[in-house]
Design a protein around this motif. Sequence first.
Motif, PDB file in Angstrom:
ATOM      1  N   GLY E  47       0.800  -1.244   0.119  1.00 15.91           N
ATOM      2  CA  GLY E  47      -0.155  -0.152  -0.208  1.00 15.91           C
ATOM      3  C   GLY E  47       0.825   1.230  -0.053  1.00 15.91           C
ATOM      4  O   GLY E  47       2.200   1.258   0.141  1.00 15.91           O
ATOM      5  N   HIS E  48      -0.050   2.343  -0.223  1.00 21.12           N
ATOM      6  CA  HIS E  48       0.720   3.557  -0.186  1.00 21.12           C
ATOM      7  C   HIS E  48       1.461   4.081   0.832  1.00 21.12           C
ATOM      8  O   HIS E  48       2.586   4.685   0.839  1.00 21.12           O
ATOM      9  CB  HIS E  48      -0.340   4.762  -0.903  1.00 21.12           C
ATOM     10  N   HIS E  49       0.934   3.878   2.077  1.00 24.26           N
ATOM     11  CA  HIS E  49       1.733   4.424   3.353  1.00 24.26           C
ATOM     12  C   HIS E  49       2.966   3.435   3.373  1.00 24.26           C
ATOM     13  O   HIS E  49       4.058   4.006   3.763  1.00 24.26           O
ATOM     14  CB  HIS E  49       0.703   3.941   4.651  1.00 24.26           C
ATOM     15  N   ASP E  50       3.057   2.246   3.333  1.00 22.98           N
ATOM     16  CA  ASP E  50       4.121   1.484   3.429  1.00 22.98           C
ATOM     17  C   ASP E  50       5.394   2.063   2.600  1.00 22.98           C
ATOM     18  O   ASP E  50       6.562   2.170   2.676  1.00 22.98           O
ATOM     19  CB  ASP E  50       3.885   0.192   3.044  1.00 22.98           C
ATOM     20  N   GLU E  51       4.873   2.393   1.249  1.00 24.28           N
ATOM     21  CA  GLU E  51       5.779   2.747   0.309  1.00 24.28           C
ATOM     22  C   GLU E  51       6.217   4.117   0.608  1.00 24.28           C
ATOM     23  O   GLU E  51       7.419   4.211   0.647  1.00 24.28           O
ATOM     24  CB  GLU E  51       5.018   2.933  -1.127  1.00 24.28           C
ATOM     25  N   ALA E  52       5.576   4.952   1.236  1.00 20.61           N
ATOM     26  CA  ALA E  52       5.805   6.412   1.472  1.00 20.61           C
ATOM     27  C   ALA E  52       7.021   6.217   3.013  1.00 20.61           C
ATOM     28  O   ALA E  52       7.983   6.862   2.833  1.00 20.61           O
ATOM     29  CB  ALA E  52       4.733   7.049   2.178  1.00 20.61           C
ATOM     30  N   MET E  53       6.698   5.101   3.587  1.00 17.86           N
ATOM     31  CA  MET E  53       7.760   5.006   4.808  1.00 17.86           C
ATOM     32  C   MET E  53       9.064   4.317   4.083  1.00 17.86           C
ATOM     33  O   MET E  53      10.083   4.367   4.961  1.00 17.86           O
ATOM     34  CB  MET E  53       6.926   4.206   5.934  1.00 17.86           C
ATOM     35  N   SER E  54       9.113   3.752   3.049  1.00 16.40           N
ATOM     36  CA  SER E  54      10.354   3.290   2.757  1.00 16.40           C
ATOM     37  C   SER E  54      11.284   4.138   1.834  1.00 16.40           C
ATOM     38  O   SER E  54      12.203   3.958   1.503  1.00 16.40           O
ATOM     39  CB  SER E  54      10.136   2.041   1.752  1.00 16.40           C
ATOM     40  N   VAL E  55      10.528   5.225   1.489  1.00 10.00           N
ATOM     41  CA  VAL E  55      11.262   5.988   0.368  1.00 10.00           C
ATOM     42  C   VAL E  55      12.564   6.711   1.206  1.00 10.00           C
ATOM     43  O   VAL E  55      13.667   7.228   0.362  1.00 10.00           O
ATOM     44  CB  VAL E  55      10.478   6.920  -0.631  1.00 10.00           C
ATOM     45  N   PRO E  56      12.331   7.509   2.280  1.00 12.85           N
ATOM     46  CA  PRO E  56      13.441   8.200   2.723  1.00 12.85           C
ATOM     47  C   PRO E  56      14.908   7.207   2.894  1.00 12.85           C
ATOM     48  O   PRO E  56      15.942   7.584   2.548  1.00 12.85           O
ATOM     49  CB  PRO E  56      12.942   8.743   4.023  1.00 12.85           C
ATOM     50  N   GLY E  57      14.568   6.371   3.444  1.00 18.58           N
ATOM     51  CA  GLY E  57      15.848   5.170   3.534  1.00 18.58           C
ATOM     52  C   GLY E  57      16.424   5.023   1.919  1.00 18.58           C
ATOM     53  O   GLY E  57      17.765   4.695   1.958  1.00 18.58           O
ATOM     54  N   LEU E  58      15.438   4.646   1.099  1.00 21.32           N
ATOM     55  CA  LEU E  58      15.899   4.513  -0.344  1.00 21.32           C
ATOM     56  C   LEU E  58      16.771   5.375  -0.767  1.00 21.32           C
ATOM     57  O   LEU E  58      18.015   5.406  -1.272  1.00 21.32           O
ATOM     58  CB  LEU E  58      14.542   4.135  -0.988  1.00 21.32           C
TER      59      LEU E  58
END
Lengths: 232, 232, 232, 232, 232, 232
Positions: E47-58
């Motif tokens: 989902g979108h939330h999980d995606e958003a939480m992963s992006v800064p680390g990426l």
Amino acid sequence: MRILVMNPNATRSMTDKIVASARTVASPGTEIVAATGTPPAPPSIQGHHDEAMSVPGLIARLRQAEAEGLDGVVVACFDDPGIGACREVFSGPVLGICEAAVKAASMLSTSFSVVTTLPRSVPVIEHLVHGYGLSHRLRRVRSAAIPVLALEEEGSGAREKVRAEILRAVEEDRCEAVVLGCAGMADLTEWLTEETGVPVIDGVTVATRMVEALVACGLKTSKVGAYAPPIA
Amino acid sequence: MRILVMNPNATRSMTDKIVASARTVASPGTEIVAATGTPPAPPSIQGHHDEAMSVPGLIARLRQAEAEGLDGVVVACFDDPGIGACREVFSGPVLGICEAAVKAASMLSTSFSVVTTLPRSVPVIEHLVHGYGLSHRLRRVRSAAIPVLALEEEGSGAREKVRAEILRAVEEDRCEAVVLGCAGMADLTEWLTEETGVPVIDGVTVATRMVEALVACGLKTSKVGAYAPPIA
Amino acid sequence: MRILVMNPNATRSMTDKIVASARTVASPGTEIVAATGTPPAPPSIQGHHDEAMSVPGLIARLRQAEAEGLDGVVVACFDDPGIGACREVFSGPVLGICEAAVKAASMLSTSFSVVTTLPRSVPVIEHLVHGYGLSHRLRRVRSAAIPVLALEEEGSGAREKVRAEILRAVEEDRCEAVVLGCAGMADLTEWLTEETGVPVIDGVTVATRMVEALVACGLKTSKVGAYAPPIA
Amino acid sequence: MRILVMNPNATRSMTDKIVASARTVASPGTEIVAATGTPPAPPSIQGHHDEAMSVPGLIARLRQAEAEGLDGVVVACFDDPGIGACREVFSGPVLGICEAAVKAASMLSTSFSVVTTLPRSVPVIEHLVHGYGLSHRLRRVRSAAIPVLALEEEGSGAREKVRAEILRAVEEDRCEAVVLGCAGMADLTEWLTEETGVPVIDGVTVATRMVEALVACGLKTSKVGAYAPPIA
Amino acid sequence: MRILVMNPNATRSMTDKIVASARTVASPGTEIVAATGTPPAPPSIQGHHDEAMSVPGLIARLRQAEAEGLDGVVVACFDDPGIGACREVFSGPVLGICEAAVKAASMLSTSFSVVTTLPRSVPVIEHLVHGYGLSHRLRRVRSAAIPVLALEEEGSGAREKVRAEILRAVEEDRCEAVVLGCAGMADLTEWLTEETGVPVIDGVTVATRMVEALVACGLKTSKVGAYAPPIA
Amino acid sequence: MRILVMNPNATRSMTDKIVASARTVASPGTEIVAATGTPPAPPSIQGHHDEAMSVPGLIARLRQAEAEGLDGVVVACFDDPGIGACREVFSGPVLGICEAAVKAASMLSTSFSVVTTLPRSVPVIEHLVHGYGLSHRLRRVRSAAIPVLALEEEGSGAREKVRAEILRAVEEDRCEAVVLGCAGMADLTEWLTEETGVPVIDGVTVATRMVEALVACGLKTSKVGAYAPPIA
């Protein structure tokens, strides 16, 4: 703020229901002005011919509304009849209930189906949604196989058919929201939402508040292009 | 075969010109039946309002044509007014001149521009072409900045403006063909083709022969969906 | 007026059937000139390879038609093979039967399905319809699961399979018209229309009359862009 | 891994240049097998006719490649001629250089323009990009107004014209990347990238490595639908 | 050449599987550098939330990769999270596995379906495919109704559910290829291809080789528009 | 009714301006709750990286708003960052200002242009409008070539540049309305409307009233598909 909510067909009982719905959502300071089509507008609008017969009366009423200084207009028929012409003769925002409802649906979900009355309205609505650019969000336009005026009759079973079709839409179309494809369903929204578990969107209420929104923001119809006043 | 060519506006001289064009291309056995709108249809159709005012008269004439057993109909206004309603009340093929012209253009070229009269018609035509699925072939809809009725007046310079705009379209849009975006330009086609070196396509003649084509192939409007007869 | 109707495959009996259909609809003054592909053109065109093998012969025949001063061309294979190349080598209008048929369908209905022969033709036709801009009108391309040449054989049951597939299309796709997706079905149109109650559209007849229409209107293929004559 | 890089036109010097480009990027273990079209394939492919004349030879060479067990194919002409037919007769991946280049461009930028040779190729490429679904990323297809074979001649000024057109594309189209729209430009990529400051994408090199990629991943052309082997 | 293959979720075992897949297809000279997200990146991205939480680390990991001079990046999550941001902070090509896989699918077939894990990912993937321009090739995005991490558990039955869903896709969607809609399915590709008879496409392997392809061709992300480095 | 208006960047003065605009249009009974991003959210959002850095803080604030029982949310950045994630963690309607503004524009005109700050935002906005299905109404996204924060500085000339760009849009793009492509322009709407003669649409005010509209109609975000709550 005064908003005209016009039912372009000639059935007064439908206007009453539509306007009652509009009033339940209008802001305190907003006056809802009711209007009903008169013959040759037909008692219900089911197809292109009916739509065409309702438009001259709709335009006449909007010219009057313009003269009276009304602030906005809702055209309360899901075929969005005569919207372009209405925008030419009126200064404030004019919104059809199909446009309002499908745009609202796309703000609350990633996909929606529409449940309308008779099969003949299905391609009309598909064409409208294509024009509004939301074909990629539309799962399917479905007919509950009921004439518009059955919605006005106690004991016609029309409400139950609408509910059943919505449940089929959720199951078969995997849609996330359902739009009611007829102004005459406006009073069923709350009940249908409770029964179905998905957002059920009625264009009358949504269009009323969206027109209010546009007026409150000081916005009017653009007059520099397609919606310039008629020349004659 | 009898084909109704109806000019939905109320200007008789324009009908004469349109019908004369239709007759130049009709097959020997085809009778062209002329019709003109009557008020409230306006003298020219320039925008949505004008279009809406012309449709009830158009429908009435088509109901008569149906009763008379005519075989096909050309609606000779480039806004393609009331086509859906016309298809509901008539059994044979009904074709608007915009639809006919842009489909013909896409058979003769890979890209085309449209040259119409006033700027306000530009978005109307863009919307029509989008609905017909030919946006990817359309380079641009251009206005020659002339009122429709100027085309009826000697010495108005309207013809020269149309020619100039076509030449600009070929130069600036890199289009391969040009569609004339007004029924009132039907008599200019041959001259403009010679002057410009690209196919110049007039909807009146093309629509007349395409309706003839559909009738000759035994085809009629589908009555199982959107174009079923009006219910009332 | 002389129109070349070319069957690009190498089966002469199919040409005979196609040309007979074309002649039933052609105007009195129109001469239909028949042509058949020769090997390496295959006996039927079922897929991209077959199509590619038929095109050089098609081009050669059109060069000859150009030299002979013919007025227009129908390419009578539903894959519309080599149309771009044909338009480069011929001055008059060139029309494939798929393009003609789907454009006619969109003039008579708001949605249509196509019934073709083998499954492998389905994506080819979907791609063509996408290019013609009519994906939003197309319900589905269906295969009747019959080889092209079965249509030439008495007792193959092919006709009945086509009828059954059309009835499924009407029922399942909710389409308003059906397009026959193979030139070899041209002789079945009348029977299928009677059996199914929807307009059944055959590309051979429609294309013949549409090419006639374009020629009668004085229109030719644009030579200023994509369809300019080959350089070499 | 052995990859056939086929120049479908009949100009051997162009094949040499193309194959040299392919070899500069191929992985160590990859053998590039060169092939050139033979007449009736024309010396350069400029339009639909030329394309059609090159396809039978292309198919014949791919049948041979299939028999020899080659692993993949690059069709090194920017019109992507005969790709569907090639995919029917070959098991491994087959890629045209237009498809490869525009898909690469869409991985490196949000918008791109194409610079090709002659104006007549512009609509061909627009149609291809539409089919590949990248119209919304394509700013414009531009012609540098040079014949294909001018790229083979010293002192023709062709290189400079390509550079100038790319600079115009960056300036006027506000594109973020430029695709070279002709296999004959493959050797200019590095120089043009340095001169222009945007990614300049050549289809020959990209297609070679993408076919390699697909082969390395064990992928082959699907044989269950449109690309099934020819029936005959 | 050094390529970063980053699993943006925080499950190390999934990274191991992904990187192992990438290594099976990488060219001899290519070093695959592995990376895993760290919290707040969730253990799986659904989902979108999980995606958003992963992006800064990426993004942080890509900044480091840029500093280390790595050549390209694969973002190994089928939602293609943060691709735009990644392209801003990294010079070389950056590719998400959804983009890579659907573009590969469109090179090998004319239609494909996607089989993903949970229903909630279906609209996310539909939206991505729409953005990549391949909606017209996509038959359907299907969910096998398994959580991402079930793919990591022996005996969860997840593999069998994926196989069953692929077989349903081939049967019901009439698709020619199937794309695996989750990085965690990368190790199943070979088995599924054998079991189903259609090309089964895994984004991890394809993206790895496509990034390699772009790097080998000297291509980098365009820095003149949307993907310019962050301002601050 | 309580509506959260969140400026996802970290510049408090911009929040003040945004919230002041929202309050000028809110209905009497509506409380506007202000929120500003905190680092790592950047001081302005100019590109994908900045957007990604602002989203975790945005989500955190919305979780709090959900706990506090707020009724709706406006995300006041024209890139519509994190909307999908926001809709997963909040029950009521969530609207980005780009979506609100372009949908409003399409209710008041048939075509619009967007005027934003820096060129790098242009493709981001084009992509958003494509996703919202309004590409066919969008004439062009234009940059006034001003950094976001210049709008906060007296004497920067930013206002005048915005006005000049709007006038160019009306002239060159032939658009009927203009959308302001940055939350920081919200206070300029009235002045720009007077100066330019076309509807100038600011997303902050429109989104505030549209969220109010959806809440007043009893509508909430659908939780049966893409916007279901996060799993973890």
